[in-house]
Write a protein that holds these residues in place. Structure first.
Motif, PDB file in Angstrom:
ATOM      1  N   HIS A 169      -3.879   3.917 -11.094  1.00 10.31           N
ATOM      2  CA  HIS A 169      -4.515   3.789  -9.516  1.00 10.31           C
ATOM      3  C   HIS A 169      -3.789   4.367  -8.589  1.00 10.31           C
ATOM      4  O   HIS A 169      -4.258   4.767  -7.551  1.00 10.31           O
ATOM      5  CB  HIS A 169      -4.815   2.091  -9.398  1.00 10.31           C
ATOM      6  N   CYS A 170      -2.423   4.196  -8.716  1.00 12.28           N
ATOM      7  CA  CYS A 170      -1.456   4.820  -7.658  1.00 12.28           C
ATOM      8  C   CYS A 170      -1.698   6.108  -7.856  1.00 12.28           C
ATOM      9  O   CYS A 170      -1.630   6.872  -6.608  1.00 12.28           O
ATOM     10  CB  CYS A 170       0.088   4.361  -8.162  1.00 12.28           C
ATOM     11  N   LEU A 171      -1.684   6.879  -9.142  1.00 11.18           N
ATOM     12  CA  LEU A 171      -1.723   8.309  -9.032  1.00 11.18           C
ATOM     13  C   LEU A 171      -3.220   8.855  -8.427  1.00 11.18           C
ATOM     14  O   LEU A 171      -3.248   9.880  -7.506  1.00 11.18           O
ATOM     15  CB  LEU A 171      -1.862   8.672 -10.410  1.00 11.18           C
ATOM     16  N   ARG A 172      -4.080   8.134  -8.640  1.00  9.09           N
ATOM     17  CA  ARG A 172      -5.389   8.472  -7.965  1.00  9.09           C
ATOM     18  C   ARG A 172      -5.637   8.360  -6.475  1.00  9.09           C
ATOM     19  O   ARG A 172      -6.065   8.993  -5.781  1.00  9.09           O
ATOM     20  CB  ARG A 172      -6.499   7.533  -8.402  1.00  9.09           C
ATOM     21  N   CYS A 173      -4.672   7.202  -5.998  1.00  8.59           N
ATOM     22  CA  CYS A 173      -4.610   7.124  -4.566  1.00  8.59           C
ATOM     23  C   CYS A 173      -3.888   8.160  -3.876  1.00  8.59           C
ATOM     24  O   CYS A 173      -4.290   8.814  -2.919  1.00  8.59           O
ATOM     25  CB  CYS A 173      -3.849   5.771  -4.084  1.00  8.59           C
TER      26      CYS A 173
ATOM     27  N   CYS B 114       0.814  -1.160  -0.046  1.00  5.31           N
ATOM     28  CA  CYS B 114       0.066  -0.040  -0.197  1.00  5.31           C
ATOM     29  C   CYS B 114       0.944   1.386   0.047  1.00  5.31           C
ATOM     30  O   CYS B 114       0.783   2.226  -0.811  1.00  5.31           O
ATOM     31  CB  CYS B 114      -0.873  -0.001   1.157  1.00  5.31           C
ATOM     32  N   LEU B 115       1.739   1.311   1.140  1.00  7.46           N
ATOM     33  CA  LEU B 115       2.727   2.584   0.973  1.00  7.46           C
ATOM     34  C   LEU B 115       3.499   2.743  -0.342  1.00  7.46           C
ATOM     35  O   LEU B 115       3.730   3.855  -0.851  1.00  7.46           O
ATOM     36  CB  LEU B 115       3.779   2.307   2.057  1.00  7.46           C
ATOM     37  N   THR B 116       3.935   1.467  -1.112  1.00  7.74           N
ATOM     38  CA  THR B 116       4.660   1.614  -2.092  1.00  7.74           C
ATOM     39  C   THR B 116       4.051   2.367  -3.190  1.00  7.74           C
ATOM     40  O   THR B 116       4.262   3.082  -4.032  1.00  7.74           O
ATOM     41  CB  THR B 116       5.405   0.281  -2.596  1.00  7.74           C
TER      42      THR B 116
ATOM     43  N   GLU C  56      -2.914   9.614   6.063  1.00 11.89           N
ATOM     44  CA  GLU C  56      -4.358   8.824   5.830  1.00 11.89           C
ATOM     45  C   GLU C  56      -3.939   7.368   5.281  1.00 11.89           C
ATOM     46  O   GLU C  56      -4.516   6.325   5.882  1.00 11.89           O
ATOM     47  CB  GLU C  56      -5.361   9.313   4.871  1.00 11.89           C
ATOM     48  N   ILE C  57      -2.955   7.145   4.579  1.00 12.48           N
ATOM     49  CA  ILE C  57      -2.668   5.671   4.093  1.00 12.48           C
ATOM     50  C   ILE C  57      -2.195   4.934   5.230  1.00 12.48           C
ATOM     51  O   ILE C  57      -2.445   3.921   5.020  1.00 12.48           O
ATOM     52  CB  ILE C  57      -1.582   5.856   3.064  1.00 12.48           C
ATOM     53  N   VAL C  58      -1.274   5.612   5.995  1.00 16.24           N
ATOM     54  CA  VAL C  58      -0.582   4.781   7.230  1.00 16.24           C
ATOM     55  C   VAL C  58      -1.839   4.307   8.013  1.00 16.24           C
ATOM     56  O   VAL C  58      -1.704   3.297   8.408  1.00 16.24           O
ATOM     57  CB  VAL C  58       0.358   5.578   7.844  1.00 16.24           C
ATOM     58  N   SER C  59      -2.673   5.235   8.318  1.00 16.37           N
ATOM     59  CA  SER C  59      -3.722   5.024   9.180  1.00 16.37           C
ATOM     60  C   SER C  59      -4.628   4.068   8.493  1.00 16.37           C
ATOM     61  O   SER C  59      -5.047   3.026   9.394  1.00 16.37           O
ATOM     62  CB  SER C  59      -4.631   6.193   9.251  1.00 16.37           C
TER      63      SER C  59
END
Length: 356
Positions: A89-93, A40-42, A101-104
């Motif tokens: 998808h990565c760009l949209r994320c 997810c983080l990558t 927020e991603i870490v959470s």
């Protein structure tokens, strides 16, 4: 060895096997959590880097070509997994979520597939609703997609409220993990899984629900436990029958469901109040909240339902059910009209209150 010794040896081997399985499974779970976190983080960092190049360097006009070229080179270098679609998808994320927020989200065990579905919800409040409900009710990605596709947020009472109230209630859910009725009950339910024809009776509907209980509960939401059908209650020597009786574990409340053909009628509310008073006096156990009622009607009279849904203190909810899936566009338009009616009613209430 004696038979007793053999039994002891078998028990010891069984215990050893179970303990080793526990160690392996725990390790696999830790590895899976770690791998999911890194994936997810990558993906987010890749999206952030692309966003910086395309947007911050004001190269948006070449954005599509940049992503396409990058995908081709990454695929050549790393193999599958970095297609143009994956990079988008990565760009949209990265455009949707901050790093915090991603870490959470990762800490709450959202997978990349969860995050990918959530990042395409444009409305931040709606997105937060799905995130919190997904976390609390432990939805897998297929369930999350189905809930989004069926417009669950628009069908839930919370969507009718002012934005500040929605924010506060979602924050409370995040902090306490406690659902309130406005997050549980809806203005409409899809019962297409029952396989009913266009002509059926209330008894047919009830029988179909009981035979398809698992699918029915999936549509209703998690934490519903089925207690019985046609529960008889006697008041002044007169017998009444509650169509379906459930218990909601998170709300800690009995839920009486009445099934009706046609539109909602005011007398249905009076009948349900009688049921709830009886249940409150005779069936409510220590530690439970007061019972709540749900009247399901086959036809919707929007204003009646919306006004009843707005009364947070009312123990009675009213909703329309569909035995065949409605056209999505027509349903979306109907739900938006219903939300507009509800919010207009809230504004009128505030104006009247201020005038007094």
């Amino acid at each position: 060895m004696t038979e007793k010794d053999n039994n002891i040896a078998e028990q010891q081997e069984s215990t050893l096997f179970e303990d080793v399985c526990g160690i392996i499974n725990a390790a696999r779970k830790r590895v899976a959590v770690y791998v999911n976190s890194e994936v997810c983080l990558t993906k987010w960092y890749v999206g952030k880097r692309i966003k910086e190049d395309v947007l911050y360097n004001q190269r948006a006009e070449y954005g599509k070509q940049i992503v396409k070229n990058l995908a081709a080179r990454l695929t050549e270098f790393y193999g599958s997994g970095w297609s143009e679609k994956s990079l988008l998808h990565c760009l949209r994320c990265a455009e949707t979520f901050t790093e915090e927020e991603i870490v959470s989200a990762v800490r709450r065990q959202f997978s990349w597939t969860h995050i990918k579905a959530l990042c395409y919800i444009n409305d931040p409040l709606k997105r937060q609703f799905y995130m919190e409900m997904c976390r609390v009710e432990h939805w897998d990605t297929r369930t999350l997609d189905a809930k989004i596709d069926s417009q669950l947020f628009e069908r839930t009472a919370i969507s009718r409220k002012p934005e500040e109230v929605i924010k506060q209630e979602l924050l409370e859910l995040k902090d306490t993990n406690i659902l309130n009725p406005d997050l549980v009950f809806r203005s409409s339910y899809f019962l297409d899984m029952l396989g009913l024809s266009n002509v059926f009776s209330e008894k047919d509907l009830e029988s179909a629900i009981v035979s398809q209980m698992q699918d029915f509960i999936c549509e209703m939401g998690s934490d519903f436990a089925f207690l019985g059908r046609q529960k008889r209650i006697t008041v002044d020597a007169v017998d009444y029958y509650i169509d379906l009786l459930f218990y909601h574990r998170s709300l800690r409340r009995l839920v009486a469901i009445d099934l009706k053909l046609g539109k909602f009628k005011p007398e249905y509310e009076g009948q349900m109040r009688l049921y709830l008073r009886y249940l409150d006096k005779n069936d409510r156990k220590e530690g439970e909240e007061s019972p709540i009622g749900l009247i399901l009607c086959s036809e919707g009279n929007t204003e009646h339902i919306e006004y009843l849904m707005l009364d947070e203190n009312s123990p009675i909810k009213v909703a329309q059910y569909y035995t065949q899936l409605p056209d999505k566009q027509l349903l979306a338009e109907k739900l938006q009209r219903a939300i507009a009616i509800a919010k207009e009613h809230i504004v009128e209430q505030k104006i009247n209150k201020n005038q007094k």
